[in-house]
Motif scaffolding. Structure first.
Motif: not given
Ligand code: BGC
Length: 337
Positions: A39, A41, A64, A116, A119-120, A152, A285-286
């Motif tokens: 996606c 992100t 994710h 996350e 991501i994080f 998700e 978000v989320n």
């Molecule tokens: C995800 C979320 C996430 C957000 C910010 C999105 O792409 O689907 O779950 O919280 O990114 O990091």
């Protein structure tokens, strides 16, 4: 095991070998990852706009939006069995937990110290195996496994739409969704399922596959915006310019959710309307565990042909093209592992 992720030292997207994770606690589950969706992100992560690897490591495994199969369960796990198909949630609570994380709503974390997966600060699922707590997994009925990769992103939409409907004074009737990517189309499907009359606006021409997908779901696609105002407006574009436009499209008592754009906009915010017309703007978000449950329910309700039309499957090794290349016309690219 093979993994795809980011090297923060050399600022590079790459495939690498990583040690396969193992169960360390009784309440954990070992997963074989079968599919990973890509996606916006992931694209932003790969341009190093945000994100960071686990503490003390230089690499972050991406991914994710995952669909996994349970391979092994810890002794204390009673809710899942070997062979179950599951979808993991993304966010993990801050520690010590803030009031939101403490009450199971880490999607509303107020400390900002959450992590996350992919991501994080935590590895994601773009790898052969992963380990999770059973409580971070949602079981998917076998008949939905083929579109489970949408759960998700759909959970994120479910939270946003539920919040918008709750914030609106009784009976919203119309909705406008800006953006015809995965989040935009899923938003339209959810709003339609809640009985609203929905318009989707995006820049693609009406004969573009995304526009045709929207129309095939019985939702009106408008390549040009009229002066019409809507009770619920969902911004799902990722563009701050579109986000500002979204604010101007609210009817009196309108509710607007900024769902796609993490960037600040430069321009005039319509404060007068917000004030005089009792409008509400919020960001989302989320998702919460209940949004994941709702996503599974809704997925079973939506037209399977529309869902199938949203997904394009590709190989594990095509990550350069899918994460760094141009946006394909089919909204959701999924790597089969
Ligand atoms: C995800 C979320 C996430 C957000 C910010 C999105 O792409 O689907 O779950 O919280 O990114 O990091």
């Amino acid at each position: 095991m093979r993994a795809v992720g980011l090297d923060y030292e050399h600022r590079q997207l790459l495939a690498f070998e990583s040690a396969a994770p193992r169960l360390e606690r009784d309440d954990q589950v070992l997963l074989r990852v079968s599919e990973v969706g890509v996606c916006g992100t992931d694209r932003a992560l790969a341009s190093f706009e945000f994100g960071y690897p686990p503490e003390g490591e230089s690499h972050l495994i991406l991914g994710h939006e995952a669909v996994c199969e349970v391979v092994e369960t810890g002794r204390a796990v009673t809710s899942l069995r070997r062979g179950d198909v599951v979808v993991p949630s993304v966010r993990r609570a801050c520690s010590p937990p803030c009031p939101s994380c403490a009450r199971g709503r880490r999607d509303l974390c107020v400390s900002g110290a959450y992590r996350e997966r992919g991501i994080f600060g935590l590895h994601g699922y773009f790898a052969e195996y992963a380990v999770d707590m059973a409580s971070d997994l949602t079981r998917v009925p076998p008949e939905l496994a083929g579109c489970a990769v949408l759960i998700e992103p759909l959970s994120v939409v479910e939270k946003a739409v539920e919040t918008a409907l709750r914030y609106h004074e009784p009976s919203p009737e119309t909705a406008l969704v800006l953006g015809a990517g995965t989040i935009g189309i899923l938003s339209a499907l959810v709003l339609q399922a809640r009985g609203l009359s929905v318009l989707v606006h995006s820049l693609e021409a009406p004969d573009h596959p995304r526009a045709r997908l929207v129309a095939s779901a019985g939702v009106q696609y408008v390549p040009r915006l009229s002066d019409e105002r809507s009770d619920i407006v969902i911004e799902a574009t990722g563009s701050p310019v579109a986000a500002l436009e979204a604010l101007k499209r609210m009817a009196p008592l309108g509710v607007c959710c900024i769902l796609g754009s993490p960037l600040d906009a430069e321009g005039v915010v319509p404060f007068r309307n917000l004030f005089e017309k009792n409008q509400t703007v919020f960001g989302s978000v989320n998702a919460s565990p209940s949004s994941f449950a709702l996503a599974v329910e809704d997925l079973g309700r939506f037209d399977p042909n529309v869902l199938a039309g949203m997904i394009r499957r590709t190989r594990f090794s095509d990550f350069d093209e899918t994460i760094l290349g141009p946006q394909p016309s089919i909204p959701k690219t999924v790597h089969v592992l």
